[in-house]
Design a protein around this motif. Structure first.
Motif, PDB file in Angstrom:
ATOM      1  N   ARG A  68       0.823  -1.212   0.000  1.00  0.00           N
ATOM      2  CA  ARG A  68       0.000   0.000   0.000  1.00  0.00           C
ATOM      3  C   ARG A  68       0.859   1.266   0.000  1.00  0.00           C
ATOM      4  O   ARG A  68       0.523   2.257  -0.633  1.00  0.00           O
ATOM      5  N   TYR A  69       1.956   1.233   0.718  1.00  0.00           N
ATOM      6  CA  TYR A  69       2.800   2.428   0.860  1.00  0.00           C
ATOM      7  C   TYR A  69       4.140   2.294   0.147  1.00  0.00           C
ATOM      8  O   TYR A  69       5.113   2.973   0.494  1.00  0.00           O
ATOM      9  N   LEU A  70       4.205   1.456  -0.880  1.00  0.00           N
ATOM     10  CA  LEU A  70       5.447   1.182  -1.604  1.00  0.00           C
ATOM     11  C   LEU A  70       6.105   2.445  -2.153  1.00  0.00           C
ATOM     12  O   LEU A  70       7.326   2.603  -2.080  1.00  0.00           O
ATOM     13  N   THR A  71       5.337   3.377  -2.681  1.00  0.00           N
ATOM     14  CA  THR A  71       5.933   4.564  -3.291  1.00  0.00           C
ATOM     15  C   THR A  71       6.658   5.447  -2.274  1.00  0.00           C
ATOM     16  O   THR A  71       7.515   6.233  -2.664  1.00  0.00           O
ATOM     17  N   TRP A  72       6.338   5.308  -0.996  1.00  0.00           N
ATOM     18  CA  TRP A  72       7.068   6.078   0.009  1.00  0.00           C
ATOM     19  C   TRP A  72       8.525   5.623   0.087  1.00  0.00           C
ATOM     20  O   TRP A  72       9.383   6.338   0.584  1.00  0.00           O
ATOM     21  N   GLU A  73       8.804   4.433  -0.414  1.00  0.00           N
ATOM     22  CA  GLU A  73      10.170   3.907  -0.409  1.00  0.00           C
ATOM     23  C   GLU A  73      10.824   4.012  -1.789  1.00  0.00           C
ATOM     24  O   GLU A  73      12.030   4.175  -1.888  1.00  0.00           O
ATOM     25  N   THR A  74      10.032   3.893  -2.858  1.00  0.00           N
ATOM     26  CA  THR A  74      10.601   3.819  -4.205  1.00  0.00           C
ATOM     27  C   THR A  74      10.684   5.164  -4.912  1.00  0.00           C
ATOM     28  O   THR A  74      11.465   5.317  -5.845  1.00  0.00           O
ATOM     29  N   ASN A  75       9.911   6.142  -4.508  1.00  0.00           N
ATOM     30  CA  ASN A  75       9.918   7.456  -5.137  1.00  0.00           C
ATOM     31  C   ASN A  75      10.839   8.376  -4.329  1.00  0.00           C
ATOM     32  O   ASN A  75      10.665   8.535  -3.113  1.00  0.00           O
ATOM     33  N   ALA A  76      11.796   8.989  -4.992  1.00  0.00           N
ATOM     34  CA  ALA A  76      12.798   9.816  -4.291  1.00  0.00           C
ATOM     35  C   ALA A  76      12.158  10.964  -3.509  1.00  0.00           C
ATOM     36  O   ALA A  76      12.527  11.220  -2.360  1.00  0.00           O
ATOM     37  N   LEU A  77      11.199  11.659  -4.137  1.00  0.00           N
ATOM     38  CA  LEU A  77      10.566  12.783  -3.438  1.00  0.00           C
ATOM     39  C   LEU A  77       9.749  12.282  -2.252  1.00  0.00           C
ATOM     40  O   LEU A  77       9.789  12.880  -1.169  1.00  0.00           O
ATOM     41  N   ALA A  78       9.027  11.195  -2.444  1.00  0.00           N
ATOM     42  CA  ALA A  78       8.228  10.644  -1.345  1.00  0.00           C
ATOM     43  C   ALA A  78       9.121  10.264  -0.162  1.00  0.00           C
ATOM     44  O   ALA A  78       8.765  10.504   0.991  1.00  0.00           O
ATOM     45  N   SER A  79      10.284   9.705  -0.446  1.00  0.00           N
ATOM     46  CA  SER A  79      11.226   9.358   0.621  1.00  0.00           C
ATOM     47  C   SER A  79      11.698  10.598   1.356  1.00  0.00           C
ATOM     48  O   SER A  79      11.849  10.595   2.584  1.00  0.00           O
ATOM     49  N   LYS A  80      11.918  11.689   0.600  1.00  0.00           N
ATOM     50  CA  LYS A  80      12.312  12.956   1.239  1.00  0.00           C
ATOM     51  C   LYS A  80      11.193  13.520   2.102  1.00  0.00           C
ATOM     52  O   LYS A  80      11.428  14.024   3.200  1.00  0.00           O
ATOM     53  N   VAL A  81       9.962  13.426   1.603  1.00  0.00           N
ATOM     54  CA  VAL A  81       8.801  13.895   2.376  1.00  0.00           C
ATOM     55  C   VAL A  81       8.692  13.085   3.663  1.00  0.00           C
ATOM     56  O   VAL A  81       8.525  13.648   4.749  1.00  0.00           O
ATOM     57  N   LYS A  82       8.804  11.776   3.538  1.00  0.00           N
ATOM     58  CA  LYS A  82       8.714  10.891   4.701  1.00  0.00           C
ATOM     59  C   LYS A  82       9.774  11.229   5.741  1.00  0.00           C
ATOM     60  O   LYS A  82       9.523  11.197   6.942  1.00  0.00           O
ATOM     61  N   ALA A  83      10.959  11.569   5.280  1.00  0.00           N
ATOM     62  CA  ALA A  83      12.063  11.907   6.188  1.00  0.00           C
ATOM     63  C   ALA A  83      11.967  13.337   6.717  1.00  0.00           C
ATOM     64  O   ALA A  83      12.771  13.740   7.548  1.00  0.00           O
ATOM     65  N   ALA A  89       8.428  23.873  -2.072  1.00  0.00           N
ATOM     66  CA  ALA A  89       8.788  24.205  -3.454  1.00  0.00           C
ATOM     67  C   ALA A  89       9.096  22.946  -4.261  1.00  0.00           C
ATOM     68  O   ALA A  89       8.719  22.844  -5.431  1.00  0.00           O
ATOM     69  N   GLU A  90       9.782  21.979  -3.651  1.00  0.00           N
ATOM     70  CA  GLU A  90      10.079  20.720  -4.338  1.00  0.00           C
ATOM     71  C   GLU A  90       8.802  19.950  -4.655  1.00  0.00           C
ATOM     72  O   GLU A  90       8.643  19.399  -5.750  1.00  0.00           O
ATOM     73  N   VAL A  91       7.885  19.930  -3.712  1.00  0.00           N
ATOM     74  CA  VAL A  91       6.620  19.230  -3.925  1.00  0.00           C
ATOM     75  C   VAL A  91       5.818  19.928  -5.018  1.00  0.00           C
ATOM     76  O   VAL A  91       5.242  19.278  -5.890  1.00  0.00           O
ATOM     77  N   GLU A  92       5.820  21.265  -4.998  1.00  0.00           N
ATOM     78  CA  GLU A  92       5.120  22.029  -6.035  1.00  0.00           C
ATOM     79  C   GLU A  92       5.709  21.733  -7.410  1.00  0.00           C
ATOM     80  O   GLU A  92       4.977  21.484  -8.369  1.00  0.00           O
ATOM     81  N   GLU A  93       7.024  21.741  -7.523  1.00  0.00           N
ATOM     82  CA  GLU A  93       7.685  21.471  -8.800  1.00  0.00           C
ATOM     83  C   GLU A  93       7.361  20.066  -9.294  1.00  0.00           C
ATOM     84  O   GLU A  93       7.098  19.861 -10.481  1.00  0.00           O
ATOM     85  N   TYR A  94       7.363  19.111  -8.399  1.00  0.00           N
ATOM     86  CA  TYR A  94       7.026  17.737  -8.770  1.00  0.00           C
ATOM     87  C   TYR A  94       5.597  17.674  -9.311  1.00  0.00           C
ATOM     88  O   TYR A  94       5.333  17.039 -10.335  1.00  0.00           O
ATOM     89  N   ALA A  95       4.682  18.343  -8.632  1.00  0.00           N
ATOM     90  CA  ALA A  95       3.276  18.335  -9.066  1.00  0.00           C
ATOM     91  C   ALA A  95       3.108  18.976 -10.440  1.00  0.00           C
ATOM     92  O   ALA A  95       2.294  18.524 -11.248  1.00  0.00           O
TER      93      ALA A  95
END
Length: 119
Positions: A68-83, A89-95
């Motif tokens: 269910r939460y695989l992308t929190w580990e496999t997506n670089a931005l998601a890993s940064k958000v989690k940490a 600004a990074e989240v906005e740029e990604y979106a």
């Protein structure tokens, strides 16, 4: 079961403990009613603890949660958000630069039925 699962996942109830109380309801108003209510409540917690232990030992829910939460580990931005290291600004740029992903079921009904199996 779910509150006992959290206790197990956190390695026990220390140092805070567990708040357990009982309230008389309906026409239950004497000391025997209070005793029976506490005994029944503790029995429910014990059954929940046994079910939670079995659920953890069999690992049935772990794979579903991991998927269910695989992308929190496999997506670089998601890993940064989690940490806690991503900026707004990074989240906005990604979106702005990535297409919306296809909505995927969180399998909530499956989770609930799995928990019911261990009650």
């Amino acid at each position: 079961l779910l509150c006992m699962l959290v206790v197990l996942q956190q390695g026990g109830i220390a140092p805070g403990g567990h708040n357990f109380d009982c309230k008389l309801r309906r026409e239950s108003s004497d000391l025997e009613d209070m005793f029976l209510a506490h005994a029944g409540g503790m029995d429910c917690l014990a059954r929940g603890l046994r079910g939670a232990c079995k659920l953890m030992q069999e690992g049935a829910m772990k794979k579903l949660v991991d998927d269910r939460y695989l992308t929190w580990e496999t997506n670089a931005l998601a890993s940064k958000v989690k940490a806690g290291k991503a900026t707004l600004a990074e989240v906005e740029e990604y979106a702005k630069t990535h297409q919306a992903t296809t909505m995927r079921s969180g399998k909530q009904e499956l989770f609930e039925q799995m928990v019911n199996k261990y009650l």
